[in-house]
Design a protein around this motif. Structure first.
Motif, short mmCIF file in Angstrom:
data_model
loop_
_atom_site.label_atom_id
_atom_site.label_comp_id
_atom_site.label_asym_id
_atom_site.label_seq_id
_atom_site.Cartn_x
_atom_site.Cartn_y
_atom_site.Cartn_z
N ARG A 336 0.84 -1.21 0.00
CA ARG A 336 0.00 0.00 0.00
C ARG A 336 0.87 1.25 0.00
NH1 ARG A 336 -4.58 -1.87 4.46
NH2 ARG A 336 -5.96 -2.97 2.99
N ALA A 337 1.94 1.24 0.80
CA ALA A 337 2.83 2.40 0.85
C ALA A 337 3.47 2.65 -0.51
CB ALA A 337 3.91 2.18 1.91
N LEU A 338 3.69 1.58 -1.28
CA LEU A 338 4.27 1.72 -2.61
C LEU A 338 3.21 1.99 -3.68
CD1 LEU A 338 6.95 -1.11 -2.45
CD2 LEU A 338 7.39 1.35 -2.65
N ARG A 339 1.96 2.14 -3.27
CA ARG A 339 0.85 2.49 -4.14
C ARG A 339 0.52 1.40 -5.18
NH1 ARG A 339 1.25 5.73 -0.55
NH2 ARG A 339 1.05 8.01 -0.72
N TYR A 340 0.69 0.14 -4.78
CA TYR A 340 0.21 -0.93 -5.66
C TYR A 340 -1.32 -0.93 -5.63
CZ TYR A 340 4.74 -3.05 -6.67
OH TYR A 340 6.01 -3.28 -7.13
N ASP A 341 -1.91 -1.43 -6.71
CA ASP A 341 -3.37 -1.46 -6.79
C ASP A 341 -3.94 -2.47 -5.81
OD1 ASP A 341 -4.01 -4.17 -8.42
OD2 ASP A 341 -2.18 -3.25 -9.17
#
Length: 486
Positions: A336-341
């Motif tokens: 989530r922190a890496l902005r994965y879907d």
């Protein structure tokens, strides 16, 4: 410094063979308008490596409005990729390409965003690029090779060097450090010593780069041919401490089976073994066609819960109880922190949570209901779970490795038989959500979901019991729930 021989140049041009008519035609168009143009970067590098480049990038002395005016009558369509940055896209036949005005940008060293400045010559444009192997060009239409920063020499030595001093290059754009790791994974190249030193000294500056850009580079690294090389560079440089701290944390943890120097080395081996188990590109989904980002992320993160759960046992043993549960939570937070879907976060964290489930199988003691639960809990992720579980076996004891493989073979056969007999992928409770709500007198919502899950468990454990028995079981379960009491 080494320059390409005539034979090497002929091979490179042959690798560009299908594109040569388009290159010549494009070069003649710009020359007729009084402008320089050159094929630059990855396509030139890949031509010498015998690789197929997915992108065709050009650089020119023309300004954006001039590029557009030259391309519009010739291409099927053109579009504005980033006019402020000097880039115009175009489609000619089946080929998509981008043409960018010579650049001579400056960076503020705070936001990573360049102060865009157009340049007036090819050499200056190449000097601002990330690595010398990407700072080679072919002038068009004459196909003259241009290599002011000895990129071909670096290519022959399989080295990643920066055209500018590395501290300047990485200071201008810290994302180039992530790109170094990505190119190490894609090309199998080593990083030059001065660039490696600069990365170690400047690793913290990656924090000014957006999570989305870091994510994209990490994904490309993992989908490359040699991800272990790139991951090792991230850890050795200290870059992973800022973008993926769970990975270097594994270096401190001794594997409970004492099969590896540490869990970090075990993890890199699992990634490699998972890749070996992928199916060919374009194969059936049940074969997990590679490269598969979800499987590779799961292999990378499957043991990240071990540092938090390590316990030293009497007699010198080490345990990591419930590390799969802790690891799933850590995986979800990191992705989530890496902005994965959402779909990727859910799938990878679920695989991490399930990766130890097989070890309860023992020598085949699971009942059919336990096998049903294994299949149902994995759902569409079952083919990936098969591969992750097999990849997680890295014992050097060949007898043990063969036994584990044979046991998993047996489990897969049981799963196939059950799937064929019961179509487990379509198993549902014998009452649907509407019937559950009407029987219990509750509206749609979380309570109906809990009741549905209970009935699914009955279905998996006991098979088909019939609607009347299902209602009796549901009412008995509901009577025990605090929400059922007035």
């Amino acid at each position: 410094m080494e320059s390409p021989s005539q034979q090497a140049m002929r091979r490179a041009l042959a690798n560009l063979g299908p594109m040569l008519p388009l290159l010549t035609e494009l070069g003649e168009l710009f020359a007729a308008a009084g402008h320089e143009v050159a094929l630059v970067g990855g396509p030139v590098r890949d031509a010498f490596l015998g690789r197929t480049s997915p992108d065709f990038d050009f650089t020119t002395s023309a300004r954006p409005e001039q590029i557009e005016a030259i391309l519009r009558p010739w291409a099927e369509t053109t579009w504005d990729v980033g006019r402020a940055y000097g880039t115009i896209g175009a489609l000619r036949g089946n080929t998509t390409f981008e043409v960018t005005t010579y650049r001579a940008d400056a960076y503020d060293r705070v936001t990573r965003k360049p102060v865009v400045a157009f340049g007036d010559n090819l050499h200056d444009d190449l000097h601002r690029r990330d690595f010398t192997v990407n700072a080679m060009a072919l002038r068009l239409p004459e196909l003259t090779f241009v290599d002011p920063y000895d990129g071909y020499d670096a290519l022959q030595k399989r080295r990643l060097r920066t055209p500018a001093p590395p501290e300047v290059s990485f200071g201008d754009d810290p994302l180039r450090m992530m790109r170094a790791a990505r190119f190490a994974a894609q090309l199998g190249f080593d990083l030059a010593a001065d660039a490696a030193e600069a990365m170690q000294a400047m690793a913290g500056s990656i924090e000014i780069v957006s999570a989305e850009r870091v994510r994209d580079e990490l994904s490309k690294l993992l989908l490359a041919q040699w991800p272990r090389r790139g991951l090792g560079l991230l850890v050795d440089s200290g870059l992973a401490d800022h973008v993926l701290p769970e990975l270097p944390a594994l270096q401190l943890e001794i594997d409970e089976h004492h099969r590896h120097k540490d869990v970090y080395e075990h993890t890199l081996t699992v990634v490699e073994q998972a890749i070996e188990l992928e199916g060919p590109p374009g194969s059936d989904p049940a074969q997990v066609p590679g490269p598969d980002l979800i499987l590779r992320l799961a292999a990378l993160l499957h043991d990240v819960g071990k540092p938090a759960t390590r316990r030293f046992e009497r007699g010198g043993g080490v345990s990591f109880h419930h590390h799969e549960i802790v690891g799933a939570k850590l995986t979800r937070a990191r992705l989530r922190a890496l902005r994965y879907d959402k779909e990727t976060v859910s799938a990878v964290s679920r695989l991490v949570e399930l990766h130890l489930r097989f070890h309860g199988y023992g020598d085949g003691q699971w009942t059919d209901s336990a096998v049903r639960r294994y299949v149902t809990d994995a759902g569409d992720l079952l083919p990936r779970l098969h591969r992750l579980t097999r990849a997680d076996s890295t014992t050097r004891n060949q007898r043990k490795a063969r036994r584990l493989a044979a046991t998993y073979d047996e489990l897969e056969v049981r799963i196939e038989h059950l799937l064929a007999a019961e179509e487990l992928g379509k198993v549902r409770p014998e009452l649907d959500g509407t019937e559950i709500g009407e029987l219990l007198g509750i509206p749609p919502g979380p309570l109906v979901g809990r009741a549905y899950k209970f009935l699914l468990g009955v279905r998996l454990d006991e098979g088909v019991v019939g609607p009347e028995v299902a209602r009796e079981r549901l009412l008995a379960w509901w009577a025990e729930q605090p929400e059922s009491r007035p």
